[in-house]
Design an enzyme around this catalytic site. Structure first.
Site, PDB file in Angstrom:
ATOM      1  CB  SER A 178      -5.486 -19.199 -23.267  1.00 14.50           C
ATOM      2  OG  SER A 178      -5.525 -19.527 -21.949  1.00 14.50           O
ATOM      3  CG  ASP A 213       1.761  -6.306 -10.316  1.00 16.76           C
ATOM      4  OD1 ASP A 213       2.563  -6.109  -9.476  1.00 16.76           O
ATOM      5  OD2 ASP A 213       0.475  -6.643 -10.294  1.00 16.76           O
ATOM      6  CE1 TYR A 272      -5.347  -0.830  -3.588  1.00 20.98           C
ATOM      7  CE2 TYR A 272      -6.843   0.315  -5.166  1.00 20.98           C
ATOM      8  CZ  TYR A 272      -5.514  -0.148  -4.834  1.00 20.98           C
ATOM      9  OH  TYR A 272      -4.469   0.202  -5.336  1.00 20.98           O
ATOM     10  CD  GLU A 319      -3.685  -5.501 -15.173  1.00 18.90           C
ATOM     11  OE1 GLU A 319      -2.563  -5.790 -15.773  1.00 18.90           O
ATOM     12  OE2 GLU A 319      -4.178  -5.626 -14.238  1.00 18.90           O
ATOM     13  N   GLY A 352      -2.661 -13.509  -6.801  1.00 18.90           N
ATOM     14  CA  GLY A 352      -1.809 -12.455  -6.377  1.00 18.90           C
ATOM     15  C   GLY A 352      -0.413 -12.383  -6.999  1.00 18.90           C
ATOM     16  CB  SER A 399      -1.480 -14.641 -13.986  1.00 22.16           C
ATOM     17  OG  SER A 399      -2.725 -14.090 -13.888  1.00 22.16           O
ATOM     18  CB  SER A 400      -3.069  -9.742 -15.250  1.00 23.86           C
ATOM     19  OG  SER A 400      -2.367  -9.119 -13.968  1.00 23.86           O
ATOM     20  CG  HIS A 403      -2.056  -0.977   0.996  1.00 22.75           C
ATOM     21  ND1 HIS A 403      -3.159  -0.782   0.282  1.00 22.75           N
ATOM     22  CD2 HIS A 403      -2.197  -2.353   1.594  1.00 22.75           C
ATOM     23  CE1 HIS A 403      -4.126  -1.942   0.333  1.00 22.75           C
ATOM     24  NE2 HIS A 403      -3.460  -2.832   0.905  1.00 22.75           N
TER      25      HIS A 403
HETATM   26  P1  ADP Z   1      -3.381 -12.008 -10.959  1.00 21.60           P
HETATM   27  O1  ADP Z   1      -2.549 -11.111 -11.978  1.00 21.60           O
HETATM   28  O2  ADP Z   1      -3.242 -11.696  -9.668  1.00 21.60           O
HETATM   29  O3  ADP Z   1      -3.083 -13.467 -11.336  1.00 21.60           O
HETATM   30  P2  ADP Z   1      -5.573 -10.836 -12.272  1.00 21.60           P
HETATM   31  O4  ADP Z   1      -7.084 -11.035 -12.211  1.00 21.60           O
HETATM   32  O5  ADP Z   1      -4.899  -9.469 -12.474  1.00 21.60           O
HETATM   33  O6  ADP Z   1      -5.005 -11.748 -11.228  1.00 21.60           O
HETATM   34  O7  ADP Z   1      -5.281 -11.584 -13.768  1.00 21.60           O
HETATM   35  C1  ADP Z   1      -5.795 -12.915 -14.102  1.00 21.60           C
HETATM   36  C2  ADP Z   1      -6.387 -12.703 -15.463  1.00 21.60           C
HETATM   37  O8  ADP Z   1      -5.235 -12.608 -16.349  1.00 21.60           O
HETATM   38  C3  ADP Z   1      -7.138 -14.018 -15.722  1.00 21.60           C
HETATM   39  O9  ADP Z   1      -8.575 -14.079 -15.329  1.00 21.60           O
HETATM   40  C4  ADP Z   1      -7.169 -14.025 -17.441  1.00 21.60           C
HETATM   41  O10 ADP Z   1      -7.969 -13.313 -18.064  1.00 21.60           O
HETATM   42  C5  ADP Z   1      -5.693 -13.404 -17.757  1.00 21.60           C
HETATM   43  N1  ADP Z   1      -4.619 -14.422 -17.829  1.00 21.60           N
HETATM   44  C6  ADP Z   1      -3.484 -14.726 -16.798  1.00 21.60           C
HETATM   45  N2  ADP Z   1      -2.932 -15.812 -17.589  1.00 21.60           N
HETATM   46  C7  ADP Z   1      -3.349 -16.332 -18.505  1.00 21.60           C
HETATM   47  C8  ADP Z   1      -3.249 -17.391 -19.189  1.00 21.60           C
HETATM   48  N3  ADP Z   1      -2.237 -18.290 -19.373  1.00 21.60           N
HETATM   49  N4  ADP Z   1      -4.375 -17.536 -20.426  1.00 21.60           N
HETATM   50  C9  ADP Z   1      -5.282 -16.473 -20.731  1.00 21.60           C
HETATM   51  N5  ADP Z   1      -5.415 -15.676 -19.881  1.00 21.60           N
HETATM   52  C10 ADP Z   1      -4.828 -15.626 -18.661  1.00 21.60           C
HETATM   53 MG    MG Z   2      -3.067  -8.953 -11.898  1.00 23.84          MG
END
Ligand code: ADP
Ligand code: MG
Length: 391
Positions: free
Chosen positions: A75, A179, A228, A167, A131, A134-135, A42
């Protein structure tokens, strides 16, 4: 799961073969890591300091160029293939994973570069929505892939901001820059301290025998998003009040502990405590950088526990499940430190653990957490990894 070079090689081979079957050509493979934030929570939206590490879980993208104006994207995670025209990328978020791809392509094109058609196959190792970002790893690996298929290159920092903008505008998440930044600039055996105002960063050594273990409470409380926004509003209102006395203050980053104490009586108690967290957390990140320079993981871990306490008591964004995990970790041998990470009210803790103690730690904490909450947690054992690149 083993994150060894051999396992990466066999995974990349499998991805390459599947791509070849699908598209009849050999792809180039790119990957970008997820991340964990070791300390500095934060603080980002207060122009402060954060200290994430890139982790050895990646989103992989196999890519080849097409001669038409189509992005053909598969994907593995969703078992889904989509096609989109490069001439119809605009529009608001569609709440679909392809928004990330569309966003990166659209923002790259908006920069005035010609983006060409491409085939992409995405294989994600970073757990989605846990968390670990992945995004951002999807955005960064996609950006690398599309720049290569389109035959141009942006400087890394420009690519980072393209991904963040994608994003914001195409997914609708007002994320900070941490990130995408660490997914790009991370380094193996190092944490990355980022100044969220200037974007200056410093790589700090993490000994080879330390593991970053992320524990997922498997709980996400409904109030997280609203709380938040309220925290952000509290910080902004404090800045407004403090500026009456300290006109050079732009964000809580500019306020010292002494300033805060001096004008304490002008702030509602709750707002004062929010400020005390942010200001002390920035100090902890700077102190944490010194402990890593000195190779002192015990002191680093101590700062992680202090960070947790501050998030729990002053910022009030912890939860019972997070507190249980940190408490259990603090009683385990070989654990340097533990704290909640992310927005709070559920989600994950980050733990710094000596590698020879990881196995016991994992079984001890899984049992203890199940006893206390009835929930089976998910654990990810990671090492600090290099930022994104071609494989
Ligand atoms: P985090 O970033 O914490 O994992 P987010 O909600 O910000 O969570 O991002 C997750 C989203 O990113 C998923 O719901 C999807 O839309 C996208 N995403 C991440 N990895 C993949 C993947 N391997 N294939 C397709 N979409 C993905
Ligand atoms: Mg994310």
């Amino acid at each position: 799961m083993s994150n060894s070079v051999a396992s990466f090689e066999s995974m990349a081979d499998a991805l390459r073969q599947r791509f070849q079957q699908l598209h009849g050509r050999r792809p180039r493979i790119f990957r970008a890591p997820g991340r964990a934030n070791l300390i500095g929570e934060h603080t980002d939206y207060n122009d402060g300091y954060v200290m994430p590490v890139a982790i050895d879980l990646y989103t992989w993208v196999a890519a080849s160029r097409r001669d038409d104006r189509i992005l053909h994207v598969h994907s593995d995670h969703f078992g889904e293939t989509i096609e989109m025209s490069l001439d119809a990328l605009s529009g608001s978020p569609r709440k679909h994973w392809s928004d990330y791809i569309r966003g990166v392509a659209a923002v790259l094109a908006a920069g005035g570069r010609e983006v060409s058609g491409a085939n992409l196959v995405i294989h994600g190792q970073v757990p989605l929505g846990a968390g670990l970002s992945s995004s951002a790893s999807l955005e960064v690996s996609t950006a690398l892939a599309l720049m290569w298929t389109s035959n141009f290159e942006l400087p890394p920092l420009a690519m980072v901001t393209v991904c963040q903008r994608a994003e914001h505008e195409y997914v609708g998440t007002r994320c900070g820059i941490m990130d995408q930044f660490v997914s790009t600039f991370g380094r193996s055996y190092h944490a990355l301290m980022l100044d969220c105002r200037s974007l200056d960063f410093q790589l700090l050594p993490i000994p080879a025998n330390a593991r970053v273990v992320i524990l997922n409470t498997m709980v996400r409380h409904e109030l997280a998003a609203g709380e938040y926004n309220r925290r952000r509003a509290d910080c902004e209102s404090a800045v407004k009040t403090l500026r009456r006395h300290l006109p050079t203050v732009v964000a809580l980053r500019d306020v010292t502990s002494a300033d805060l104490e001096r004008y304490k009586s002008e702030l509602p108690d709750q707002v004062y405590r929010r400020c005390r967290h942010v200001i002390s957390e920035n100090q902890r990140v700077l102190a944490a950088a010194e402990t890593l320079q000195a190779g002192d993981l015990n002191r680093f871990g101590h700062l992680m526990y202090e960070s947790h306490r501050s998030l729990q008591c002053d910022y009030q964004v912890s939860s019972r499940e997070l507190d249980v995990l940190v408490e259990l970790a603090s009683a385990c041998p070989g654990v340097y430190g533990a704290r909640m990470t992310g927005g709070g009210f559920g989600g994950c803790t980050v733990n710094l653990v000596r590698s020879d103690a990881v196995e016991r730690f994992q079984s001890h904490i899984t049992e203890g957490y199940k006893r206390a909450t009835g929930i089976i947690l998910a654990a990810y054992v990671c090492s600090a990894a290099d930022g994104a690149g071609a494989w």
